[in-house]
Design a protein around this motif. Structure first.
Motif, PDB file in Angstrom:
ATOM      1  N   UNK B   2       0.850  -1.187   0.000  1.00  0.00           N
ATOM      2  CA  UNK B   2       0.000   0.000   0.000  1.00  0.00           C
ATOM      3  C   UNK B   2       0.885   1.236   0.000  1.00  0.00           C
ATOM      4  N   UNK B   3       0.293   2.360  -0.366  1.00  0.00           N
ATOM      5  CA  UNK B   3       1.065   3.601  -0.443  1.00  0.00           C
ATOM      6  C   UNK B   3       0.672   4.545   0.687  1.00  0.00           C
ATOM      7  N   UNK B   8       2.528   8.977  -2.358  1.00  0.00           N
ATOM      8  CA  UNK B   8       1.596   9.568  -3.324  1.00  0.00           C
ATOM      9  C   UNK B   8       2.140  10.902  -3.835  1.00  0.00           C
ATOM     10  N   UNK B  11       5.011  10.145  -6.240  1.00  0.00           N
ATOM     11  CA  UNK B  11       4.518   9.641  -7.527  1.00  0.00           C
ATOM     12  C   UNK B  11       3.885  10.776  -8.326  1.00  0.00           C
ATOM     13  N   UNK B  12       3.145  11.651  -7.657  1.00  0.00           N
ATOM     14  CA  UNK B  12       2.519  12.787  -8.344  1.00  0.00           C
ATOM     15  C   UNK B  12       3.596  13.666  -8.978  1.00  0.00           C
ATOM     16  N   UNK B  17       2.197  16.003 -11.909  1.00  0.00           N
ATOM     17  CA  UNK B  17       0.848  16.483 -11.618  1.00  0.00           C
ATOM     18  C   UNK B  17       0.893  17.169 -10.254  1.00  0.00           C
ATOM     19  N   UNK B  18       0.587  18.459 -10.228  1.00  0.00           N
ATOM     20  CA  UNK B  18       0.570  19.184  -8.955  1.00  0.00           C
ATOM     21  C   UNK B  18      -0.600  18.686  -8.118  1.00  0.00           C
ATOM     22  N   UNK B  26      -6.869  12.220  -0.546  1.00  0.00           N
ATOM     23  CA  UNK B  26      -7.935  11.483  -1.223  1.00  0.00           C
ATOM     24  C   UNK B  26      -7.345  10.391  -2.121  1.00  0.00           C
ATOM     25  N   UNK B  27      -6.301  10.787  -2.877  1.00  0.00           N
ATOM     26  CA  UNK B  27      -5.678   9.827  -3.800  1.00  0.00           C
ATOM     27  C   UNK B  27      -5.068   8.642  -3.057  1.00  0.00           C
ATOM     28  N   UNK B  30      -7.802   6.164  -2.642  1.00  0.00           N
ATOM     29  CA  UNK B  30      -8.214   5.590  -3.932  1.00  0.00           C
ATOM     30  C   UNK B  30      -7.155   4.647  -4.481  1.00  0.00           C
ATOM     31  N   UNK B  31      -5.909   5.077  -4.413  1.00  0.00           N
ATOM     32  CA  UNK B  31      -4.830   4.242  -4.946  1.00  0.00           C
ATOM     33  C   UNK B  31      -4.709   2.942  -4.148  1.00  0.00           C
ATOM     34  N   UNK B  33      -7.139   1.420  -2.653  1.00  0.00           N
ATOM     35  CA  UNK B  33      -8.267   0.558  -3.038  1.00  0.00           C
ATOM     36  C   UNK B  33      -7.913  -0.214  -4.311  1.00  0.00           C
ATOM     37  N   UNK B  34      -7.309   0.484  -5.269  1.00  0.00           N
ATOM     38  CA  UNK B  34      -6.953  -0.166  -6.542  1.00  0.00           C
ATOM     39  C   UNK B  34      -5.807  -1.164  -6.329  1.00  0.00           C
ATOM     40  N   UNK B  35      -4.809  -0.757  -5.565  1.00  0.00           N
ATOM     41  CA  UNK B  35      -3.677  -1.667  -5.314  1.00  0.00           C
ATOM     42  C   UNK B  35      -4.135  -2.903  -4.538  1.00  0.00           C
TER      43      UNK B  35
END
Lengths: 521, 95
Positions: B2-3, B8, B11-12, B17-18, B26-27, B30-31, B33-35
């Protein structure tokens, strides 16, 4: 006079060639329909009325001398992912703000060469990332289908017989449309909605994980994703290059065959375009399927799948059996791993493909204190939430130390998914029958899906395996659920055997009939 | 795996991506959940399996190394946000 927008492509083709109607007339009919419906359905992001009229004029001149092409005078909608010279091409993203390409995609070049007419550019999920068309910078597309309730109404004697079923007791059952707005599916939501609502005769679409077949299923239209390499990807905004394929969405199986014949080609500009002549797909329609071996994969029977979908699948099996096909149970053991593998491979490729949107060469630029700040601000402002999420996942799984654990593992699983299909086809199965989606169309801003990205991803559970293996798949409408919404069945074929898909889909279409939404817009 | 918030943000930055503090938080959810969802791939036995490099068994097409296109500078810069005489203009990168 019949409404010209309700003609199928094959019907319109016959009337145009027979000089019963003109390309100008049918084009005007579509432009008028778009003008009325688009403020409600939001299927088009740009309407190219002047260009459509010019193209219609040229088509009429050709038709008059009998030199028209295969699609001469047929008005089409084009997904915003296809580069169209001098015309809005933004993949429905803010980051491509104002982008008007100086070149034309191979697929659209092929369509115009065959005489088709462009009505405009169709709405879609941003960069084709989504299953509901809600991630578009231009707002969601509305599905022309609505849920309905069956009600028994007592008939006033003076109005008996105006439709519905009149019973001896003076009552009838009527369907009442619900007002809730539904999604058309995605990412080709504008393509599916416009075809279902008679706002174009057919549309181009693209499919990376189900983006042609899922919206087709949710709108009662036919959508085919051909074999990887069949349609050139040149001039199509790239999402995940090893999975992206173009294909048509149409009102019936024959129209899909006609469109694919024109869209497909061998293209030296796409190194993954396969050197095989494009067959006459239409010729496959009507051929009997007697003796054909149809595989039913047990892994597609998933937990929580609505009964309506299971029932429809059984109906599909019965129709094919009645037509003389042999039904065999098969196993595709790695099916459940296709979606998780997809959510590594597709974002990884996307993070690389979308690196080009940097505020330098085209589209949006947000000024910053230095170049990196400019990149970061531009991309933060230009990409929507879902696109950022996928770029982030892709960047993470490709970053130092994680590549083997995620990306390499996913590409190995992909080999196994493809091998599952190869084993089944080697055992003599000609075509595989599955449901197209795990549910019918759902509501705009569905809370469940909005709160958990993975829930939205599950929409593609039945379609994504086909992209991972590079195979052709078609979604064909097969019935309505208890709420009156369309459901589709999917047929999966051997590589480059789209003909068998058209042949078999036609049998389902003949048995199921055609479906169109009740007009409320 | 997990991250965390720091990962995050890193990685951004790698993705250019600012992100605001709020976005990054929030990310992270979400990340993860996907991982968490893709974690199940680890159950698959992939010993001896080659990673897929091409879904279609074909040789990459080659062509003659000859000029087939060109002289399109005006077309190439036509959509750029800032240009000067067929050059892309960017903020100063060297002092």
């Amino acid at each position: 006079m019949t409404d010209l927008t309700h003609l199928t492509i094959s019907e319109a083709r016959a009337k145009l060639r027979g000089k019963e109607i003109t390309a100008a007339e049918i084009t005007e009919a579509y432009l008028a329909a778009i003008e009325r419906a688009n403020p409600v359905l939001n299927a088009y992001v740009t309407v190219t009325a002047d260009k459509a009229r010019d193209m219609a004029k040229a088509s009429d001149a050709k038709l008059a001398t009998g030199e028209g092409g295969a699609l001469e005078g047929i008005p089409l909608g084009i997904k915003d992912l296809f580069a169209t010279e001098g015309i809005h091409t933004q993949a429905c993203s803010h980051v491509l703000d104002g982008f008007k390409p100086r070149y034309e995609s191979t697929v659209t070049t092929n369509l115009w060469a065959d005489g088709a007419i462009m009505l405009g550019k169709l709405n879609m999920d941003e960069f084709a990332m989504g299953s509901s068309n809600e991630t578009s910078y231009y707002g969601p597309v509305i599905n022309p289908w609505r849920r309905s309730r069956v009600e028994t109404v007592v008939m006033p004697t003076t109005h008996q017989g105006d439709g519905g079923f009149v019973s001896a007791g003076g009552t009838k059952t009527a369907r009442t449309l619900d007002n809730a707005q539904l999604v058309p599916g995605g990412s080709s939501g504008g393509s599916a909605s416009s075809v279902a609502a008679f706002l174009c005769a057919g549309a181009t679409a693209t499919d990376t994980g189900g983006s042609i077949r899922q919206p087709a299923a949710l709108t009662g239209t036919v959508g085919i994703k051909p074999t990887y390499g069949r349609c050139s990807r040149w001039g199509i905004v790239a999402f995940a290059s090893s999975l992206d394929q173009a294909g048509p969405i149409a009102r019936d199986v024959r129209d899909a065959a006609i469109l694919l014949k024109s869209m497909a080609s061998v293209d030296p500009k796409d190194t993954t375009s396969v050197d095989r002549p494009v067959p006459d797909y239409e010729a496959a329609i009507g051929k009997p399927i007697k003796g054909m071996k149809v595989g039913i994969p047990k892994e597609y029977r998933v937990e929580g799948m609505p009964e309506d979908i299971e029932a429809l699948w059984q109906k599909g099996i019965a129709w094919l059996k009645d037509a003389g096909a042999e039904i065999v149970d098969i196993s595709l053991p790695h099916t459940k791993y296709a979606l998780p593998a997809y959510y590594i491979v597709a974002p990884a490729e996307a993070s690389s493909n979308l690196a080009r949107y940097d505020g330098v060469r085209y589209g949006l630029r947000v000024p910053g204190k230095d170049i990196v700040d400019m990149y970061e601000k531009t991309r933060a402002a230009g990409f929507g939430r879902e696109v950022k999420r996928r770029i982030m996942i892709g960047t993470y799984v490709l970053s130092a130390g994680y590549y083997d654990a995620y990306y390499l593992q996913a590409q190995k699983v992909r080999t196994l998914i493809k091998r599952d299909f190869e084993n089944v086809f080697a055992a003599g199965v000609d075509v595989i029958l599955t449901p197209a989606t795990p549910s019918a169309a759902f509501g705009i801003a569905d809370e469940d899906m909005a709160s958990d990205p993975v829930k939205m991803y599950l929409n593609d559970i039945f379609t994504v395996t086909v992209n991972m293996a590079g195979l052709p798949g078609i979604s064909v409408p097969a019935g309505l659920d208890g709420k009156g919404l369309p459901l589709g069945l999917q047929l999966i074929g051997r590589p480059f055997d789209e003909e068998t898909l058209f042949q078999t889909a036609n049998v389902i279409e003949q048995a199921a009939g055609r479906f169109q939404p009740e007009k409320w817009w | 795996m997990s991250v965390d918030l720091q990962t995050v943000k890193r990685v951004a930055h790698l993705a250019r991506i600012a992100v605001s503090e709020e976005d990054a938080e929030r990310m992270t959810g979400e990340l993860n959940a996907i991982l968490g969802f893709v974690e199940q791939l680890n159950e698959v036995d992939v010993s001896g399996v080659e990673p897929m490099t091409s879904v279609t068994p074909m040789e990459m097409k080659k062509r003659q190394d000859a000029v087939t296109d060109g002289n399109k500078a005006a077309d190439i810069v036509a959509n750029a946000p800032a240009t000067d005489e067929n050059f892309f203009l960017v903020p100063k990168v060297v002092e």
